[in-house]
Design an enzyme around this catalytic site. Structure first.
Site, mmCIF file in Angstrom:
data_model
loop_
_atom_site.group_PDB
_atom_site.id
_atom_site.type_symbol
_atom_site.label_atom_id
_atom_site.label_comp_id
_atom_site.label_asym_id
_atom_site.label_seq_id
_atom_site.Cartn_x
_atom_site.Cartn_y
_atom_site.Cartn_z
ATOM 1 N N LYS A 215 37.032 61.630 -5.851
ATOM 2 C CA LYS A 215 36.053 60.892 -6.391
ATOM 3 C C LYS A 215 36.421 59.722 -6.810
ATOM 4 C CE LYS A 215 35.759 63.892 -10.164
ATOM 5 N NZ LYS A 215 35.541 64.211 -11.699
ATOM 6 N N LYS B 242 39.134 58.774 -8.185
ATOM 7 C CA LYS B 242 39.629 58.491 -9.460
ATOM 8 C C LYS B 242 41.259 58.783 -9.357
ATOM 9 C CE LYS B 242 36.137 59.315 -12.719
ATOM 10 N NZ LYS B 242 35.772 59.867 -14.226
HETATM 11 N N1 C2G Z 1 31.317 61.327 -21.225
HETATM 12 C C1 C2G Z 1 30.472 60.889 -22.091
HETATM 13 N N2 C2G Z 1 30.667 59.602 -23.117
HETATM 14 C C2 C2G Z 1 31.708 59.099 -22.487
HETATM 15 C C3 C2G Z 1 32.417 59.259 -21.625
HETATM 16 C C4 C2G Z 1 32.409 60.413 -20.911
HETATM 17 O O1 C2G Z 1 29.611 61.757 -22.817
HETATM 18 N N3 C2G Z 1 31.648 57.550 -23.024
HETATM 19 C C5 C2G Z 1 31.095 62.426 -20.429
HETATM 20 C C6 C2G Z 1 30.504 62.474 -19.263
HETATM 21 O O2 C2G Z 1 29.289 62.178 -19.244
HETATM 22 C C7 C2G Z 1 31.120 63.640 -18.768
HETATM 23 C C8 C2G Z 1 32.284 64.182 -19.143
HETATM 24 O O3 C2G Z 1 32.259 63.155 -20.592
HETATM 25 O O4 C2G Z 1 30.063 64.691 -18.952
HETATM 26 C C9 C2G Z 1 33.695 63.980 -18.622
HETATM 27 O O5 C2G Z 1 33.648 62.441 -18.003
HETATM 28 P P1 C2G Z 1 34.541 62.361 -17.005
HETATM 29 O O6 C2G Z 1 35.985 62.701 -17.237
HETATM 30 O O7 C2G Z 1 34.665 60.958 -16.599
HETATM 31 O O8 C2G Z 1 34.155 62.998 -15.744
HETATM 32 P P2 C2G Z 1 33.309 62.885 -14.593
HETATM 33 O O9 C2G Z 1 34.182 61.789 -13.651
HETATM 34 O O10 C2G Z 1 31.971 62.207 -15.114
HETATM 35 O O11 C2G Z 1 33.231 64.044 -13.697
HETATM 36 O O12 C2G Z 1 31.288 67.570 -11.298
HETATM 37 C C10 C2G Z 1 30.959 66.508 -11.752
HETATM 38 C C11 C2G Z 1 32.366 65.756 -12.328
HETATM 39 O O13 C2G Z 1 33.687 66.563 -12.437
HETATM 40 C C12 C2G Z 1 32.228 64.873 -13.663
#
Ligand code: C2G
Length: 133
Positions: free
Chosen positions: A44, A46
């Site tokens: 990803k 990341k």
């Molecule tokens: N999130 C949120 N508000 C934020 C930051 C994140 O609601 N200010 C939510 C994201 O939308 C996600 C969850 O928190 O639903 C986790 O965010 P991340 O750790 O950034 O995960 P992500 O990179 O979006 O990975 O297969 C799907 C992926 O693994 C999602």
């Protein structure tokens, strides 16, 4: 029992992560969280601050979380939904539309993100010696 699943990296756990986990749990009775492994995050593009074992343990300790599984690939969601008898898939609306194909297997819910917080903003804030307001 209504089972909910959500997926994410959950690095530098913050209020946005907590909000979506609490909202996801409020849609059912049992919440499974698939936490992205370090290897999957590389895919990803990341680079996490916390390793998978820390991120998984922190998520597992959250009161509204019932189970944590590793997220190792984009393709595992359908199997996860079947294996865990999931009724609802939940994720932030930044993914809106991306997981509609799961509608053949369970309900799909995109929830609003928490404003003005992200792992990236936290990293920058710490780097600049400031604090989150
Ligand atoms: N999130 C949120 N508000 C934020 C930051 C994140 O609601 N200010 C939510 C994201 O939308 C996600 C969850 O928190 O639903 C986790 O965010 P991340 O750790 O950034 O995960 P992500 O990179 O979006 O990975 O297969 C799907 C992926 O693994 C999602």
């Amino acid at each position: 029992m209504k089972k909910v699943i959500t997926y994410g990296t959950f690095d530098l756990f913050h209020i946005g992560h907590l909000n979506i986990l609490k909202r996801a749990k409020s849609l059912g009775d049992y919440l499974v969280v698939a936490v992205s492994t370090d290897e999957f995050n590389t895919g990803k593009h990341k680079q996490c601050v916390y390793p998978y074992s820390h991120r998984a343990q922190i998520v597992e300790a959250i009161r509204c979380v019932d189970e944590v599984i590793p997220e190792t690939s984009w393709e595992q969601k359908i199997d996860d939904i079947r294996k865990h008898s999931i009724d609802i898939f939940v994720i932030g609306e930044d993914w809106a539309g991306k997981f509609d194909f799961l509608k053949d297997y369970c309900e799909v819910v995109y929830l609003p993100r928490t404003k003005s917080i992200s792992t990236t903003s936290i990293r920058n804030t710490v780097k600049n010696g400031k604090s989150i307001t």
